[in-house]
Design a protein around this motif. Structure first.
Motif, PDB file in Angstrom:
ATOM      1  N   ALA A   1      26.339  56.224  25.179  1.00 61.44           N
ATOM      2  CA  ALA A   1      27.677  56.036  24.607  1.00 61.44           C
ATOM      3  C   ALA A   1      28.754  56.696  25.459  1.00 61.44           C
ATOM      4  N   GLY A   2      28.365  57.290  26.590  1.00 65.76           N
ATOM      5  CA  GLY A   2      29.344  57.903  27.481  1.00 65.76           C
ATOM      6  C   GLY A   2      29.471  59.405  27.353  1.00 65.76           C
ATOM      7  N   GLN A   3      28.620  60.045  26.559  1.00 64.87           N
ATOM      8  CA  GLN A   3      28.708  61.494  26.392  1.00 64.87           C
ATOM      9  C   GLN A   3      28.298  62.193  27.679  1.00 64.87           C
ATOM     10  N   THR A   4      29.145  63.111  28.156  1.00 62.35           N
ATOM     11  CA  THR A   4      28.834  63.896  29.358  1.00 62.35           C
ATOM     12  C   THR A   4      28.838  65.391  29.072  1.00 62.35           C
ATOM     13  N   VAL A   5      29.417  65.803  27.962  1.00 67.21           N
ATOM     14  CA  VAL A   5      29.412  67.204  27.535  1.00 67.21           C
ATOM     15  C   VAL A   5      28.618  67.234  26.232  1.00 67.21           C
ATOM     16  N   PHE A   6      27.484  67.928  26.238  1.00 66.38           N
ATOM     17  CA  PHE A   6      26.542  67.776  25.144  1.00 66.38           C
ATOM     18  C   PHE A   6      26.712  68.817  24.039  1.00 66.38           C
ATOM     19  N   HIS A   7      27.874  68.762  23.428  1.00 63.94           N
ATOM     20  CA  HIS A   7      28.154  69.431  22.161  1.00 63.94           C
ATOM     21  C   HIS A   7      29.185  68.567  21.437  1.00 63.94           C
ATOM     22  N   LEU A   8      29.315  68.753  20.158  1.00 62.26           N
ATOM     23  CA  LEU A   8      30.246  67.932  19.381  1.00 62.26           C
ATOM     24  C   LEU A   8      31.680  68.305  19.714  1.00 62.26           C
ATOM     25  N   HIS A   9      32.447  67.347  20.128  1.00 63.27           N
ATOM     26  CA  HIS A   9      33.885  67.516  20.327  1.00 63.27           C
ATOM     27  C   HIS A   9      34.540  66.152  20.166  1.00 63.27           C
ATOM     28  N   VAL A  10      35.827  66.175  19.919  1.00 63.55           N
ATOM     29  CA  VAL A  10      36.584  64.953  19.645  1.00 63.55           C
ATOM     30  C   VAL A  10      37.709  64.847  20.668  1.00 63.55           C
ATOM     31  N   HIS A  11      37.894  63.672  21.216  1.00 64.21           N
ATOM     32  CA  HIS A  11      38.990  63.407  22.139  1.00 64.21           C
ATOM     33  C   HIS A  11      40.162  62.847  21.333  1.00 64.21           C
ATOM     34  N   VAL A  12      41.329  63.445  21.490  1.00 63.76           N
ATOM     35  CA  VAL A  12      42.550  62.957  20.843  1.00 63.76           C
ATOM     36  C   VAL A  12      43.497  62.567  21.974  1.00 63.76           C
ATOM     37  N   LEU A  13      43.721  61.280  22.125  1.00 61.47           N
ATOM     38  CA  LEU A  13      44.475  60.749  23.263  1.00 61.47           C
ATOM     39  C   LEU A  13      45.807  60.165  22.806  1.00 61.47           C
ATOM     40  N   PRO A  14      46.920  60.700  23.326  1.00 61.11           N
ATOM     41  CA  PRO A  14      48.210  60.093  23.005  1.00 61.11           C
ATOM     42  C   PRO A  14      48.298  58.723  23.677  1.00 61.11           C
ATOM     43  N   MET A  15      48.790  57.750  22.944  1.00 60.25           N
ATOM     44  CA  MET A  15      48.879  56.388  23.472  1.00 60.25           C
ATOM     45  C   MET A  15      50.317  55.895  23.424  1.00 60.25           C
TER      46      MET A  15
ATOM     47  N   ILE B   1      41.475  58.313  18.812  1.00 62.34           N
ATOM     48  CA  ILE B   1      40.501  59.371  18.564  1.00 62.34           C
ATOM     49  C   ILE B   1      39.133  58.836  18.949  1.00 62.34           C
ATOM     50  N   LYS B   2      38.443  59.579  19.844  1.00 65.74           N
ATOM     51  CA  LYS B   2      37.129  59.147  20.330  1.00 65.74           C
ATOM     52  C   LYS B   2      36.135  60.299  20.212  1.00 65.74           C
ATOM     53  N   GLN B   3      34.898  59.942  19.957  1.00 64.95           N
ATOM     54  CA  GLN B   3      33.815  60.916  19.940  1.00 64.95           C
ATOM     55  C   GLN B   3      32.582  60.199  20.478  1.00 64.95           C
ATOM     56  N   PHE B   4      31.981  60.738  21.527  1.00 62.07           N
ATOM     57  CA  PHE B   4      30.838  60.113  22.191  1.00 62.07           C
ATOM     58  C   PHE B   4      29.542  60.799  21.776  1.00 62.07           C
TER      59      PHE B   4
ATOM     60  N   ALA C   1      50.641  50.810  27.675  1.00 64.59           N
ATOM     61  CA  ALA C   1      49.974  51.571  28.737  1.00 64.59           C
ATOM     62  C   ALA C   1      48.477  51.347  28.645  1.00 64.59           C
ATOM     63  N   GLY C   2      47.832  51.236  29.778  1.00 65.79           N
ATOM     64  CA  GLY C   2      46.393  51.034  29.800  1.00 65.79           C
ATOM     65  C   GLY C   2      45.628  52.327  29.549  1.00 65.79           C
ATOM     66  N   LEU C   3      44.372  52.199  29.266  1.00 67.85           N
ATOM     67  CA  LEU C   3      43.500  53.338  29.027  1.00 67.85           C
ATOM     68  C   LEU C   3      42.548  53.457  30.203  1.00 67.85           C
ATOM     69  N   ARG C   4      42.530  54.638  30.815  1.00 63.25           N
ATOM     70  CA  ARG C   4      41.595  54.869  31.916  1.00 63.25           C
ATOM     71  C   ARG C   4      40.206  55.140  31.341  1.00 63.25           C
ATOM     72  N   PRO C   5      39.169  54.751  32.055  1.00 66.38           N
ATOM     73  CA  PRO C   5      37.815  55.018  31.560  1.00 66.38           C
ATOM     74  C   PRO C   5      37.516  56.517  31.581  1.00 66.38           C
ATOM     75  N   HIS C   6      36.653  56.954  30.678  1.00 64.28           N
ATOM     76  CA  HIS C   6      36.218  58.347  30.601  1.00 64.28           C
ATOM     77  C   HIS C   6      35.403  58.658  31.847  1.00 64.28           C
ATOM     78  N   SER C   7      35.838  59.651  32.632  1.00 63.37           N
ATOM     79  CA  SER C   7      35.160  59.947  33.893  1.00 63.37           C
ATOM     80  C   SER C   7      34.226  61.137  33.796  1.00 63.37           C
ATOM     81  N   GLY C   8      34.422  61.991  32.801  1.00 65.20           N
ATOM     82  CA  GLY C   8      33.620  63.199  32.698  1.00 65.20           C
ATOM     83  C   GLY C   8      34.147  64.325  33.560  1.00 65.20           C
ATOM     84  N   LYS C   9      35.239  64.088  34.301  1.00 64.88           N
ATOM     85  CA  LYS C   9      35.829  65.112  35.169  1.00 64.88           C
ATOM     86  C   LYS C   9      36.975  65.804  34.428  1.00 64.88           C
TER      87      LYS C   9
END
Length: 76
Positions: free
Chosen positions: A31-45, A23-26, A49-57
């Motif tokens: 800190a890597g925030q590219t979308v400027f409203h509050l939201h939470v990333h929930v990533l299945p792991m 669970i990530k929140q920027f 497996a490696g983690l790709r960097p947050h691209s904003g795409k």
């Protein structure tokens, strides 16, 4: 909000047969925030497996719709 995040995280783990969730929140560009409203990333792991960097795409809309349907099914 965190109670909802927890519910979505559990469903995501089931939907993707994941070993866990990340669970990530920027906040702010530094800190890597590219979308400027509050939201939470929930990533299945998956173990190992490696983690790709947050691209904003955004991912393909069709793929996102499939993933959303999987999580909705797991919420039932």
């Amino acid at each position: 909000m965190m109670a909802t995040v927890q519910k979505i995280a559990r469903a995501t783990q089931v939907a993707f047969s994941a070993d866990g969730v990340l669970i990530k929140q920027f906040n702010e560009p530094a800190a890597g925030q590219t979308v400027f409203h509050l939201h939470v990333h929930v990533l299945p792991m998956v173990e190992g497996a490696g983690l790709r960097p947050h691209s904003g795409k955004m991912a393909d809309q069709g793929l996102l719709a499939e993933h959303a349907a999987m999580v909705r099914k797991a919420l039932r």
